[in-house]
Design a protein around this motif. Sequence first.
Motif, PDB file in Angstrom:
ATOM      1  N   HIS A 219       0.868  -1.175   0.000  1.00  0.00           N
ATOM      2  CA  HIS A 219       0.000   0.000   0.000  1.00  0.00           C
ATOM      3  C   HIS A 219       0.907   1.228   0.000  1.00  0.00           C
ATOM      4  CE1 HIS A 219      -3.898   1.823   0.515  1.00  0.00           C
ATOM      5  NE2 HIS A 219      -3.715   2.258   1.739  1.00  0.00           N
ATOM      6  N   VAL A 220       0.517   2.303  -0.691  1.00  0.00           N
ATOM      7  CA  VAL A 220       1.381   3.475  -0.834  1.00  0.00           C
ATOM      8  C   VAL A 220       0.585   4.746  -0.541  1.00  0.00           C
ATOM      9  CG1 VAL A 220       2.791   4.846  -2.421  1.00  0.00           C
ATOM     10  CG2 VAL A 220       2.867   2.335  -2.536  1.00  0.00           C
ATOM     11  N   HIS A 221       1.175   5.622   0.276  1.00  0.00           N
ATOM     12  CA  HIS A 221       0.632   6.956   0.513  1.00  0.00           C
ATOM     13  C   HIS A 221       1.538   7.981  -0.146  1.00  0.00           C
ATOM     14  CE1 HIS A 221      -1.807   5.959   4.438  1.00  0.00           C
ATOM     15  NE2 HIS A 221      -2.325   5.422   3.344  1.00  0.00           N
ATOM     16  N   PHE A 222       0.960   8.844  -0.952  1.00  0.00           N
ATOM     17  CA  PHE A 222       1.691   9.960  -1.552  1.00  0.00           C
ATOM     18  C   PHE A 222       1.480  11.196  -0.670  1.00  0.00           C
ATOM     19  CE2 PHE A 222       2.400   9.273  -6.424  1.00  0.00           C
ATOM     20  CZ  PHE A 222       3.188   8.165  -6.145  1.00  0.00           C
ATOM     21  N   LYS A 223       2.543  11.599  -0.020  1.00  0.00           N
ATOM     22  CA  LYS A 223       2.514  12.791   0.834  1.00  0.00           C
ATOM     23  C   LYS A 223       3.794  13.553   0.566  1.00  0.00           C
ATOM     24  CE  LYS A 223       0.883  12.285   4.872  1.00  0.00           C
ATOM     25  NZ  LYS A 223       0.767  11.575   6.175  1.00  0.00           N
ATOM     26  N   ASP A 224       3.695  14.859   0.345  1.00  0.00           N
ATOM     27  CA  ASP A 224       4.902  15.641   0.091  1.00  0.00           C
ATOM     28  C   ASP A 224       5.441  16.189   1.406  1.00  0.00           C
ATOM     29  OD1 ASP A 224       6.970  16.636  -1.430  1.00  0.00           O
ATOM     30  OD2 ASP A 224       5.676  17.702  -2.838  1.00  0.00           O
ATOM     31  N   VAL A 236       2.905  20.173  11.474  1.00  0.00           N
ATOM     32  CA  VAL A 236       1.748  19.968  10.597  1.00  0.00           C
ATOM     33  C   VAL A 236       0.981  21.272  10.431  1.00  0.00           C
ATOM     34  CG1 VAL A 236      -0.458  18.761  10.346  1.00  0.00           C
ATOM     35  CG2 VAL A 236       1.568  17.513  11.090  1.00  0.00           C
ATOM     36  N   ARG A 237       0.796  21.997  11.532  1.00  0.00           N
ATOM     37  CA  ARG A 237       0.110  23.286  11.456  1.00  0.00           C
ATOM     38  C   ARG A 237       0.840  24.246  10.524  1.00  0.00           C
ATOM     39  NH1 ARG A 237      -3.507  25.133  14.949  1.00  0.00           N
ATOM     40  NH2 ARG A 237      -2.828  23.661  16.567  1.00  0.00           N
ATOM     41  N   ASN A 238       2.155  24.146  10.504  1.00  0.00           N
ATOM     42  CA  ASN A 238       2.960  25.056   9.693  1.00  0.00           C
ATOM     43  C   ASN A 238       3.171  24.573   8.263  1.00  0.00           C
ATOM     44  OD1 ASN A 238       3.204  26.726  11.914  1.00  0.00           O
ATOM     45  ND2 ASN A 238       5.157  25.849  12.563  1.00  0.00           N
ATOM     46  N   GLY A 239       2.560  23.439   7.906  1.00  0.00           N
ATOM     47  CA  GLY A 239       2.561  23.006   6.510  1.00  0.00           C
ATOM     48  C   GLY A 239       3.731  22.160   6.090  1.00  0.00           C
ATOM     49  N   ILE A 240       4.300  21.372   7.015  1.00  0.00           N
ATOM     50  CA  ILE A 240       5.439  20.531   6.621  1.00  0.00           C
ATOM     51  C   ILE A 240       5.012  19.504   5.572  1.00  0.00           C
ATOM     52  CG2 ILE A 240       5.206  18.742   8.421  1.00  0.00           C
ATOM     53  CD1 ILE A 240       8.320  19.031   8.735  1.00  0.00           C
ATOM     54  N   PHE A 241       3.739  19.066   5.633  1.00  0.00           N
ATOM     55  CA  PHE A 241       3.193  18.185   4.604  1.00  0.00           C
ATOM     56  C   PHE A 241       2.410  19.066   3.631  1.00  0.00           C
ATOM     57  CE2 PHE A 241       3.308  14.994   8.222  1.00  0.00           C
ATOM     58  CZ  PHE A 241       4.499  14.437   7.804  1.00  0.00           C
ATOM     59  N   GLY A 245       4.179  18.304  -5.116  1.00  0.00           N
ATOM     60  CA  GLY A 245       4.963  19.089  -6.060  1.00  0.00           C
ATOM     61  C   GLY A 245       5.604  20.321  -5.460  1.00  0.00           C
ATOM     62  N   LYS A 246       5.238  20.661  -4.216  1.00  0.00           N
ATOM     63  CA  LYS A 246       5.813  21.841  -3.570  1.00  0.00           C
ATOM     64  C   LYS A 246       6.877  21.482  -2.540  1.00  0.00           C
ATOM     65  CE  LYS A 246       1.820  24.824  -4.390  1.00  0.00           C
ATOM     66  NZ  LYS A 246       0.843  25.787  -3.814  1.00  0.00           N
ATOM     67  N   GLY A 247       7.082  20.201  -2.320  1.00  0.00           N
ATOM     68  CA  GLY A 247       8.130  19.736  -1.418  1.00  0.00           C
ATOM     69  C   GLY A 247       9.234  19.053  -2.191  1.00  0.00           C
ATOM     70  N   ASP A 248       9.912  18.108  -1.536  1.00  0.00           N
ATOM     71  CA  ASP A 248      11.080  17.505  -2.192  1.00  0.00           C
ATOM     72  C   ASP A 248      10.918  16.018  -2.486  1.00  0.00           C
ATOM     73  OD1 ASP A 248      11.414  16.232   0.257  1.00  0.00           O
ATOM     74  OD2 ASP A 248      13.403  17.075   0.681  1.00  0.00           O
ATOM     75  N   VAL A 249       9.699  15.469  -2.362  1.00  0.00           N
ATOM     76  CA  VAL A 249       9.495  14.061  -2.693  1.00  0.00           C
ATOM     77  C   VAL A 249       9.498  13.900  -4.216  1.00  0.00           C
ATOM     78  CG1 VAL A 249       7.879  12.133  -2.590  1.00  0.00           C
ATOM     79  CG2 VAL A 249       8.250  13.567  -0.566  1.00  0.00           C
ATOM     80  N   PRO A 250      10.296  12.977  -4.769  1.00  0.00           N
ATOM     81  CA  PRO A 250      10.425  12.830  -6.227  1.00  0.00           C
ATOM     82  C   PRO A 250       9.295  11.974  -6.814  1.00  0.00           C
ATOM     83  CG  PRO A 250      11.901  11.309  -5.169  1.00  0.00           C
ATOM     84  CD  PRO A 250      11.228  12.075  -4.045  1.00  0.00           C
ATOM     85  N   PHE A 251       8.114  12.541  -6.951  1.00  0.00           N
ATOM     86  CA  PHE A 251       6.956  11.741  -7.343  1.00  0.00           C
ATOM     87  C   PHE A 251       7.073  11.169  -8.755  1.00  0.00           C
ATOM     88  CE2 PHE A 251       5.097  14.353  -3.912  1.00  0.00           C
ATOM     89  CZ  PHE A 251       4.634  13.324  -3.114  1.00  0.00           C
ATOM     90  N   GLU A 252       7.706  11.892  -9.664  1.00  0.00           N
ATOM     91  CA  GLU A 252       7.844  11.341 -11.025  1.00  0.00           C
ATOM     92  C   GLU A 252       8.709  10.085 -11.015  1.00  0.00           C
ATOM     93  OE1 GLU A 252       7.979  13.705 -14.590  1.00  0.00           O
ATOM     94  OE2 GLU A 252       8.035  15.541 -13.394  1.00  0.00           O
TER      95      GLU A 252
END
Length: 296
Positions: A219-224, A236-241, A245-252
């Motif tokens: 099972h896979v969760h996509f979270k940036d 979390v309140r400050n938007g770490i997730f 596309g706005k973080g550094d997880v290489p989704f492509e």
Amino acid sequence: METIHFKIANAPCSWGVLEFELEGKVMGYEQVLDEIAATGYAGTELGDWGFMPTEPLALKAALDKRKLDLLGAFVPVALSDKNALAEGIERALKTAGLMHDAGYTDAFIVLADNNGTVEARTKNAGRVKPAHLLSPHGYKTIAGAANTLAAAVKDKYGLRTVFHHHGGGYVETPQEIDWLLQYTDPSLVGLCFDTGHYRLGGGVDCVAFLEKNYDRIWHVHFKDYDPSVAIHFESVRNGIFCELGKGDVPFEAIKAFLLQKEYHGWVVVEQDVLPGMGSPKQCAQHNRDFLKQIGL
């Protein structure tokens, strides 16, 4: 032409429906399901017990109305505490029974440590040091509890269990995930790989982790993850997730790997927010559009 064998879902946590007791008003399940469907997702997870209907026919009717599938339910259990296991199994069986009786026999119990309940781990989420680790016996206790719970769910309802590594709990860092996988039965316990929590826990290369552990990933969760946000209890309140596309997880690169492996499971988009925070529907639409832009 690439053949995609998996579907894209979202989850109630993206609308502030979290497993913790938090301030703020949570949307009703009907609005959340309406918005998940309207923004182009094919399925959802259950959310906290009682958020969605707990009667099987009513649950199925609510999901069928929006043409949504149900693919799992998050069940946190204090797995390092042997005295908590019986109650945790009871909750897992209750949850599995609801999903099974509603017809979702391929849904997962998404098991996690009871995150946010141990002060030292909560305060040091994202910056765990050796002093915060359990002994090897402690991780064997966690794994043994996970095996026992997964066996109970499988024996009674035939549903599978995946373990969700998670910030603020005892299985957060790559080393802790390795121990969890080493000590659990691969026929009983799979892994829910969460890209954002992997980065939060100190993981560096998501694709390398997928390559190393693919046989255990069910099972896979996509979270940036935004590394510029300071890591502390308010992250979390400050938007770490952040939005995909706005973080550094290489989704492509992750997408390419999953396609190459002909992954047949679900990909669940999660953008954890607190109750009443932000514009969940707008974020969900952005995240779905981002995935379309990369071919999903």
